[in-house]
Design a protein around this motif. Structure first.
Motif, PDB file in Angstrom:
ATOM      1  N   PHE A   1      20.111  41.847  -0.724  1.00  0.00           N
ATOM      2  CA  PHE A   1      21.627  42.304  -0.185  1.00  0.00           C
ATOM      3  C   PHE A   1      22.517  41.180  -0.323  1.00  0.00           C
ATOM      4  N   PHE A   2      22.202  39.924   0.493  1.00  0.00           N
ATOM      5  CA  PHE A   2      23.199  38.758   0.350  1.00  0.00           C
ATOM      6  C   PHE A   2      23.675  38.450  -1.168  1.00  0.00           C
ATOM      7  N   ARG A   3      22.713  38.498  -1.926  1.00  0.00           N
ATOM      8  CA  ARG A   3      22.953  38.107  -3.114  1.00  0.00           C
ATOM      9  C   ARG A   3      24.125  38.914  -3.903  1.00  0.00           C
ATOM     10  N   ARG A   4      23.936  40.256  -3.804  1.00  0.00           N
ATOM     11  CA  ARG A   4      24.653  41.397  -4.111  1.00  0.00           C
ATOM     12  C   ARG A   4      26.099  41.298  -3.663  1.00  0.00           C
ATOM     13  N   ALA A   5      26.231  40.986  -2.154  1.00  0.00           N
ATOM     14  CA  ALA A   5      27.288  41.031  -1.694  1.00  0.00           C
ATOM     15  C   ALA A   5      28.074  39.910  -1.907  1.00  0.00           C
ATOM     16  N   VAL A   6      27.534  38.906  -2.156  1.00  0.00           N
ATOM     17  CA  VAL A   6      28.339  37.589  -2.389  1.00  0.00           C
ATOM     18  C   VAL A   6      28.786  37.556  -3.745  1.00  0.00           C
ATOM     19  N   LEU A   7      27.927  37.761  -4.702  1.00  0.00           N
ATOM     20  CA  LEU A   7      28.512  37.741  -6.207  1.00  0.00           C
ATOM     21  C   LEU A   7      29.289  39.000  -6.627  1.00  0.00           C
ATOM     22  N   SER A   8      29.313  40.142  -5.852  1.00  0.00           N
ATOM     23  CA  SER A   8      30.388  41.038  -6.151  1.00  0.00           C
ATOM     24  C   SER A   8      31.677  40.658  -5.610  1.00  0.00           C
TER      25      SER A   8
ATOM     26  N   TYR B   1      32.724  37.777  -5.561  1.00  0.00           N
ATOM     27  CA  TYR B   1      33.710  36.842  -6.251  1.00  0.00           C
ATOM     28  C   TYR B   1      33.467  37.220  -7.565  1.00  0.00           C
ATOM     29  N   GLY B   2      33.225  38.311  -7.915  1.00  0.00           N
ATOM     30  CA  GLY B   2      33.430  38.813  -9.208  1.00  0.00           C
ATOM     31  C   GLY B   2      32.429  38.342 -10.252  1.00  0.00           C
ATOM     32  N   GLU B   3      31.221  37.864  -9.749  1.00  0.00           N
ATOM     33  CA  GLU B   3      30.277  37.273 -10.371  1.00  0.00           C
ATOM     34  C   GLU B   3      30.350  36.216 -11.262  1.00  0.00           C
ATOM     35  N   ARG B   4      31.402  35.257 -10.838  1.00  0.00           N
ATOM     36  CA  ARG B   4      31.622  34.024 -10.960  1.00  0.00           C
ATOM     37  C   ARG B   4      31.519  32.861 -10.121  1.00  0.00           C
ATOM     38  N   CYS B   5      31.007  31.896 -10.639  1.00  0.00           N
ATOM     39  CA  CYS B   5      31.091  30.490  -9.926  1.00  0.00           C
ATOM     40  C   CYS B   5      32.539  30.301  -9.495  1.00  0.00           C
ATOM     41  N   CYS B   6      32.862  30.176  -8.090  1.00  0.00           N
ATOM     42  CA  CYS B   6      34.033  29.940  -7.500  1.00  0.00           C
ATOM     43  C   CYS B   6      34.495  28.558  -7.838  1.00  0.00           C
ATOM     44  N   ILE B   7      33.952  27.614  -8.384  1.00  0.00           N
ATOM     45  CA  ILE B   7      34.263  26.547  -8.736  1.00  0.00           C
ATOM     46  C   ILE B   7      34.245  26.160 -10.329  1.00  0.00           C
ATOM     47  N   SER B   8      33.365  26.447 -10.885  1.00  0.00           N
ATOM     48  CA  SER B   8      33.307  26.044 -12.442  1.00  0.00           C
ATOM     49  C   SER B   8      33.717  27.552 -13.341  1.00  0.00           C
ATOM     50  N   GLY B   9      33.572  28.703 -12.817  1.00  0.00           N
ATOM     51  CA  GLY B   9      34.003  29.666 -13.335  1.00  0.00           C
ATOM     52  C   GLY B   9      32.668  30.368 -14.157  1.00  0.00           C
ATOM     53  N   VAL B  10      31.569  29.784 -14.194  1.00  0.00           N
ATOM     54  CA  VAL B  10      30.439  30.241 -14.971  1.00  0.00           C
ATOM     55  C   VAL B  10      30.143  31.725 -14.607  1.00  0.00           C
ATOM     56  N   SER B  11      29.962  32.450 -15.160  1.00  0.00           N
ATOM     57  CA  SER B  11      29.821  33.933 -15.124  1.00  0.00           C
ATOM     58  C   SER B  11      28.190  34.420 -15.670  1.00  0.00           C
ATOM     59  N   ASP B  12      27.507  33.629 -16.279  1.00  0.00           N
ATOM     60  CA  ASP B  12      26.029  34.201 -16.624  1.00  0.00           C
ATOM     61  C   ASP B  12      25.300  34.137 -15.354  1.00  0.00           C
ATOM     62  N   ARG B  13      24.889  35.454 -14.958  1.00  0.00           N
ATOM     63  CA  ARG B  13      24.007  35.619 -13.636  1.00  0.00           C
ATOM     64  C   ARG B  13      22.939  34.905 -13.805  1.00  0.00           C
ATOM     65  N   ARG B  14      22.207  34.486 -14.925  1.00  0.00           N
ATOM     66  CA  ARG B  14      21.087  33.644 -14.850  1.00  0.00           C
ATOM     67  C   ARG B  14      21.197  32.251 -13.983  1.00  0.00           C
ATOM     68  N   PHE B  15      22.736  31.929 -14.044  1.00  0.00           N
ATOM     69  CA  PHE B  15      22.872  30.681 -13.460  1.00  0.00           C
ATOM     70  C   PHE B  15      23.600  30.676 -12.029  1.00  0.00           C
ATOM     71  N   LEU B  16      23.859  31.851 -11.513  1.00  0.00           N
ATOM     72  CA  LEU B  16      24.591  32.159 -10.342  1.00  0.00           C
ATOM     73  C   LEU B  16      23.705  32.445  -9.105  1.00  0.00           C
ATOM     74  N   VAL B  17      24.308  31.527  -8.167  1.00  0.00           N
ATOM     75  CA  VAL B  17      23.372  31.610  -6.772  1.00  0.00           C
ATOM     76  C   VAL B  17      24.319  31.874  -5.692  1.00  0.00           C
ATOM     77  N   ALA B  18      23.796  32.960  -4.786  1.00  0.00           N
ATOM     78  CA  ALA B  18      24.494  33.199  -3.587  1.00  0.00           C
ATOM     79  C   ALA B  18      24.335  32.241  -2.464  1.00  0.00           C
ATOM     80  N   SER B  19      25.250  31.088  -2.618  1.00  0.00           N
ATOM     81  CA  SER B  19      24.741  30.012  -1.767  1.00  0.00           C
ATOM     82  C   SER B  19      25.125  30.003  -0.360  1.00  0.00           C
ATOM     83  N   HIS B  20      24.353  29.801   0.704  1.00  0.00           N
ATOM     84  CA  HIS B  20      24.654  29.805   2.113  1.00  0.00           C
ATOM     85  C   HIS B  20      25.587  28.768   2.679  1.00  0.00           C
ATOM     86  N   ILE B  21      26.486  28.980   3.356  1.00  0.00           N
ATOM     87  CA  ILE B  21      27.463  27.907   3.903  1.00  0.00           C
ATOM     88  C   ILE B  21      26.456  27.392   5.103  1.00  0.00           C
TER      89      ILE B  21
END
Length: 269
Positions: free
Chosen positions: A149-156, A158-178
């Motif tokens: 759930f957390f991964r789906r909620a966070v990635l959705s 941010y439009g499934e893009r890294c909020c710093i680099s802009g990487v959009s390949d889901r294989r490289f994306l992480v829902a990172s806890h603050i």
């Protein structure tokens, strides 16, 4: 397997006011879907409508009513439908008080629906085959479902893009806890406790090698600033003072960012 609870009669009544059970599942779907996809033609909205006894149009409208409670939505000029009910507001408040409890209740409702309607079991992340006791296995399933759930909620958000680099390949994306997963059970599933980061940015953030200012600009730790590694310099130095791409929903909670930043400062002493 998620525990299957007993659901009261009329929980999924197709007529009249929305029930708590129906609203809970609409809330969960709102969290997991990009704002721009809250449309009656969306396949996930259609699927949920069939499960809870409401039309796709009604589910889409309910999600947009819930959206009107999200400060990130309203601050951006998008107002949802602005007709949130007292029940919508109650569930929104319950979630922000204890996300784990609310999502667990949602998963129990989904398990009940799948059993009653003889639908395929909802997918969960696999658990490696070991000789776990029943209680341990149940706890692991609950944890994996929460992480999904957390991964789906966070990635959705941010439009499934890294909020710093802009990487959009889901294989490289992480829902990172603050605030780390194990520090506070009530916020571990809070989408505002997450950032969508690439794998390398997630690792550095988890190690407090960089953090964010109150206005969401990247600040590097002295460890990264003093690094002699050419690759790390190329990846992180260009990000310093850069503002992260804002999410569509669930902005990072200021108090969570402050806790992370303070830990980075302490680690540098």
């Amino acid at each position: 397997m998620i525990e299957i609870i007993r659901v009261r009669e009329g929980a999924f009544n197709p007529k009249g006011n929305w029930t708590r059970e129906q609203t809970m599942l609409a809330f969960k779907l709102y969290c997991e879907m990009p704002f721009g996809q809250l449309d009656s033609r969306n396949k996930e909205i259609i699927a949920l409508s069939k499960m809870i006894g409401r039309t796709p149009g009604a589910v889409a409208m309910k999600c947009l009513n819930i959206a009107s409670l999200d400060p990130k939505i309203t601050e951006s000029g998008r107002v949802g439908l602005g007709n949130a009910s007292s029940l919508d507001k109650k569930i929104w408040g319950e979630a922000h008080a204890d996300w784990e409890a609310v999502i667990a209740e949602c998963e129990e409702l989904l398990a009940y629906i799948h059993k009653e309607k003889k639908l395929p079991e909802p997918e969960t992340l696999p658990i490696e085959e070991r000789d776990f006791t029943g209680d341990v296995r149940a706890a692991l399933v609950k944890q994996r479902v929460g992480q999904s759930f957390f991964r789906r909620a966070v990635l959705s958000s941010y439009g499934e893009r890294c909020c710093i680099s802009g990487v959009s390949d889901r294989r490289f994306l992480v829902a990172s806890h603050i605030v780390p997963w194990n520090e506070d059970a009530t916020i571990r599933l809070h989408p505002g406790n997450g950032l969508c980061l690439s794998a390398i940015h997630d690792k550095a953030f988890d190690k407090h090698l960089f953090s964010l200012t109150d206005d969401h600009r990247v600040i590097l730790s002295k460890h990264l600033k003093n690094s002699k590694d050419d690759f790390l310099r190329q990846v992180f130095w260009v990000a310093e003072d850069k503002k992260i791409s804002p999410p569509d929903k669930f902005a990072p909670e200021p108090s969570f960012i402050a806790r992370h930043r303070e830990k980075m400062i302490q680690d540098a002493i």
